[in-house]
Motif scaffolding. Structure first.
Motif, PDB file in Angstrom:
ATOM      1  N   ARG A 156       0.585  -1.466  -0.499  1.00  0.00           N
ATOM      2  CA  ARG A 156       0.045   0.247  -0.023  1.00  0.00           C
ATOM      3  C   ARG A 156       0.777   1.203  -0.195  1.00  0.00           C
ATOM      4  O   ARG A 156       1.774   1.551   1.144  1.00  0.00           O
ATOM      5  N   GLN A 187       2.096   4.307  -0.394  1.00  0.00           N
ATOM      6  CA  GLN A 187       1.884   6.414   0.815  1.00  0.00           C
ATOM      7  C   GLN A 187       2.742   7.327   0.118  1.00  0.00           C
ATOM      8  O   GLN A 187       2.793   9.029   0.667  1.00  0.00           O
ATOM      9  N   ALA A 208       6.667  10.571   1.727  1.00  0.00           N
ATOM     10  CA  ALA A 208       6.594  10.129   3.836  1.00  0.00           C
ATOM     11  C   ALA A 208       7.182   9.637   4.372  1.00  0.00           C
ATOM     12  O   ALA A 208       8.435   8.870   3.237  1.00  0.00           O
ATOM     13  N   VAL A 258       2.271   0.972   3.453  1.00  0.00           N
ATOM     14  CA  VAL A 258       2.413   0.946   5.448  1.00  0.00           C
ATOM     15  C   VAL A 258       2.661  -0.365   5.958  1.00  0.00           C
ATOM     16  O   VAL A 258       2.669  -1.141   4.986  1.00  0.00           O
TER      17      VAL A 258
END
Length: 280
Positions: free
Chosen positions: A250, A252, A256, A261
């Protein structure tokens, strides 16, 4: 149409799937590990390299090479598991790698570090010849990502994520490149890791569109495998070469604090009709 199966879960940012022998090898950039998993989901760590990116390939003699990006080194894993320098790449910042059937390694790099907020500059592909010499063989690739070599050692295909195209080059006997051309325009596709099959089509993994797509030369879409998270790279393998392996997580964002994630990295397999060919 095969059903998507999950071989491993709970990992970080996964990349660089490579089928070798009877197992799939892949990298977890978050943990700095190169792992292997069989079709029953049994896995182990085979190398630890603190590198981001962390990509691998196999030499014709069966030894693995690993890009140690921050050190600017191409490492080689010996039969006893030790890591030695295969080539000095001269500076940090390297990304993906593919090795052809002659032992020539193609390693690419972006021209800037997006994670550090640097101003955009296009990237390049370098050749690490079988004798260890390093030279630039292609430039002006906006953001070079996955690469593949056709089974006849004749063509290198490079994913340019920013331009949303696959770029092809003719490979000379000495590993140098010529005949640059757009192999396929991908529309809204954002290609990351890629592989080639026996009909000459390319599978590319796509992070923002959460899928893996098979395309013909000039870009006709032949099949799409939908995912529930970003697809970072894909490889063909298995006993008949018809298992498509996809690594996903996932996403981000590049800037980030954690690009994916934590624990969302997974390894998938799905049966396809056309076996893999060439490298990886």
């Amino acid at each position: 149409m095969g059903e998507l199966r999950t071989l491993m879960t709970g990992r970080g940012l996964l990349e660089s799937p490579r089928w070798h022998g009877d197992r799939l090898y892949f990298s977890d950039w978050s943990s700095g590990e190169v792992l292997a998993v069989d079709l029953a989901g049994e896995g182990e760590t085979v190398a630890r390299v603190k590198s981001l990116p962390l990509c691998t390939a196999w030499l014709p003699d069966g030894r693995m090479v690993i890009v140690s990006s921050p050190d600017g080194l191409l490492l080689r894993r010996e039969d006893d598991g030790s890591l030695v320098t295969h080539a000095d790449l001269g500076r940090p910042g390297w990304n993906d790698i593919v090795v052809d059937g002659r032992g020539n390694a193609y390693v690419n790099r972006a021209g800037f570090n997006p994670m550090a907020g640097e101003e955009f500059r296009p990237g390049a592909v370098h050749l690490v010849a079988a004798d260890g010499r390093v030279s630039e063989v292609a430039d002006d690739i906006a953001f070079p990502n996955g690469m593949a070599v056709t089974a006849d050692n004749g063509t290198l295909i490079v994913a340019d994520s920013y331009r949303r195209v696959l770029v092809a080059f003719d490979i000379a006997e000495d590993g140098t490149l010529s005949g640059r051309r757009v192999w396929a325009e991908l529309g809204d596709g954002v290609p990351d890791g890629i592989c080639v099959d026996a009909e000459g089509a390319v599978w590319y993994a796509d992070v923002p569109n959460q899928r893996c797509v098979r395309v013909a030369e000039e870009g006709a879409v032949l099949r799409t495998v939908e995912l529930d998270r970003g697809g970072f790279a894909c490889a063909l393998g298995g006993a008949r070469g018809t298992e498509l392996f996809v690594v996903g997580a996932r996403w981000q964002g590049m800037t980030a604090s954690e690009m994916v994630v934590a624990g969302s990295g997974e390894v998938y397999a799905v049966e396809v009709e056309v076996p893999g060919a060439g490298w990886p």
